[in-house]
Design an enzyme around this catalytic site. Structure first.
Site, PDB file in Angstrom:
ATOM      1  N   CYS A  71     -38.744  11.324  79.177  1.00  0.00           N
ATOM      2  CA  CYS A  71     -38.173  12.479  78.483  1.00  0.00           C
ATOM      3  C   CYS A  71     -37.882  12.055  77.050  1.00  0.00           C
ATOM      4  O   CYS A  71     -37.128  11.102  76.820  1.00  0.00           O
ATOM      5  CB  CYS A  71     -36.877  12.880  79.188  1.00  0.00           C
ATOM      6  SG  CYS A  71     -35.940  14.181  78.382  1.00  0.00           S
TER       7      CYS A  71
ATOM      8  N   CYS B 255     -42.616  16.659  74.048  1.00  0.00           N
ATOM      9  CA  CYS B 255     -41.739  16.876  75.206  1.00  0.00           C
ATOM     10  C   CYS B 255     -42.654  16.783  76.419  1.00  0.00           C
ATOM     11  O   CYS B 255     -43.757  17.341  76.416  1.00  0.00           O
ATOM     12  CB  CYS B 255     -41.089  18.257  75.116  1.00  0.00           C
ATOM     13  SG  CYS B 255     -40.341  18.836  76.661  1.00  0.00           S
TER      14      CYS B 255
HETATM   15  N1  DGL Z   1     -38.981  16.876  79.146  1.00  0.00           N
HETATM   16  C1  DGL Z   1     -37.994  16.668  78.151  1.00  0.00           C
HETATM   17  C2  DGL Z   1     -38.528  15.995  76.893  1.00  0.00           C
HETATM   18  O1  DGL Z   1     -39.491  15.309  76.944  1.00  0.00           O
HETATM   19  C3  DGL Z   1     -36.972  17.677  77.847  1.00  0.00           C
HETATM   20  C4  DGL Z   1     -36.967  19.061  78.296  1.00  0.00           C
HETATM   21  C5  DGL Z   1     -35.545  19.578  78.269  1.00  0.00           C
HETATM   22  O2  DGL Z   1     -34.811  19.246  79.186  1.00  0.00           O
HETATM   23  O3  DGL Z   1     -35.181  20.299  77.329  1.00  0.00           O
HETATM   24  O4  DGL Z   1     -37.990  16.140  75.833  1.00  0.00           O
END
Ligand code: DGL
Length: 251
Positions: free
Chosen positions: A74, A182
């Site tokens: 993430c 993301c």
């Molecule tokens: N998948 C996450 C990222 O790579 C974040 C998504 C979220 O929770 O806003 O930033």
């Protein structure tokens, strides 16, 4: 620590499954425990301190399950928490960042669109990246976009409408690369690519997995090549969230 111990991996939800898939293909002999913190998603619109606190709870859970290393799958949690977590724990913690560096190699006289959560784009880590590789980059915070993936909605009219509003100002520009900053957005490649069919979409997943391999090798914690790999999925969001994660793992 045992070389056969699992690798912990987490995200605010199902986006990190895109990293998990890459990791399984690259390190098939490893056991992975993936934790999606769906109950607390999204992370990308929360204050940094909250994202750190939530990440720490998940890291503790992965340690309790015997993880030999943790991948923060993430970008948002990496930006908010990786440095602090690395200072607090001894074992390898691998994070991610929007792939502005590889995208910068494609930049000439057009623009690079960088899509990420509001939290990632507002963070210090992104500011540093931007000052090194931000020439020609237009940063686009995308609140609400990860939710399409969480709903398993990768091809809906509502998604097309969202993207069409987001991209409208750039449709007549020379877009040289699109950074998927993301991990959720990696599952939206088809929908995003439909707006810019000639433009490379760049994510940091393979780079992250390579870094994982390097770190494990350094500390002699890579599973032997004849070990039996596997995956355990966990979620704070219950059965419905797990079903979405399973389905994405199969795609
Ligand atoms: N998948 C996450 C990222 O790579 C974040 C998504 C979220 O929770 O806003 O930033």
């Amino acid at each position: 620590m045992d070389r056969l111990a699992p690798i912990g991996m987490f995200d605010s939800g199902a986006g990190g499954i895109s990293v998990l898939k890459e990791a399984i293909a690259y390190l098939p002999q490893e056991q992975f425990i993936f934790y999606g913190d769906t109950l607390n998603a999204p992370y990308g619109t929360r204050p940094k301190e909250e994202v750190y606190a939530l990440s720490k709870v998940v890291v503790e859970e992965l340690i309790a399950r015997g993880a030999k290393a943790v991948v923060i799958a993430c970008n948002t949690a990496t930006s908010a928490a990786a440095a602090r977590l690395r200072a607090e724990y001894e074992f390898p913690i691998i994070g991610m960042e929007p792939a502005l560096k590889p995208a910068s190699l494609l930049h000439k006289d057009g623009v690079v669109l960088s899509l990420a959560t509001p939290g990632t784009i507002a963070g210090e880590k992104y500011a540093q990246l931007f000052s090194a590789y931000g020439e020609g980059v237009i940063s686009l915070p995308c609140p609400g976009l990860m939710e399409f993936v969480e709903r398993g909605e990768m091809d809906s009219q509502a998604l097309k409408n969202y993207l069409s509003r987001l991209f409208a100002p750039y449709m007549d520009q020379k877009v040289e690369a699109i950074v998927l900053g993301c991990t959720h957005y990696v599952f939206l490649k088809k929908a995003i690519g439909a707006f810019f069919p000639e433009t490379p979409l760049i994510d940091g997943n393979l780079g992250t997995v390579r870094q994982l391999e390097r770190r494990l090798r350094e500390v002699d914690l890579l599973a032997p090549e004849d070990a039996k790999g596997g995956v355990t999925l966990l979620s704070s969001g219950g059965e419905a969230a797990l079903a979405v994660m399973r389905a994405l793992l199969m795609t």
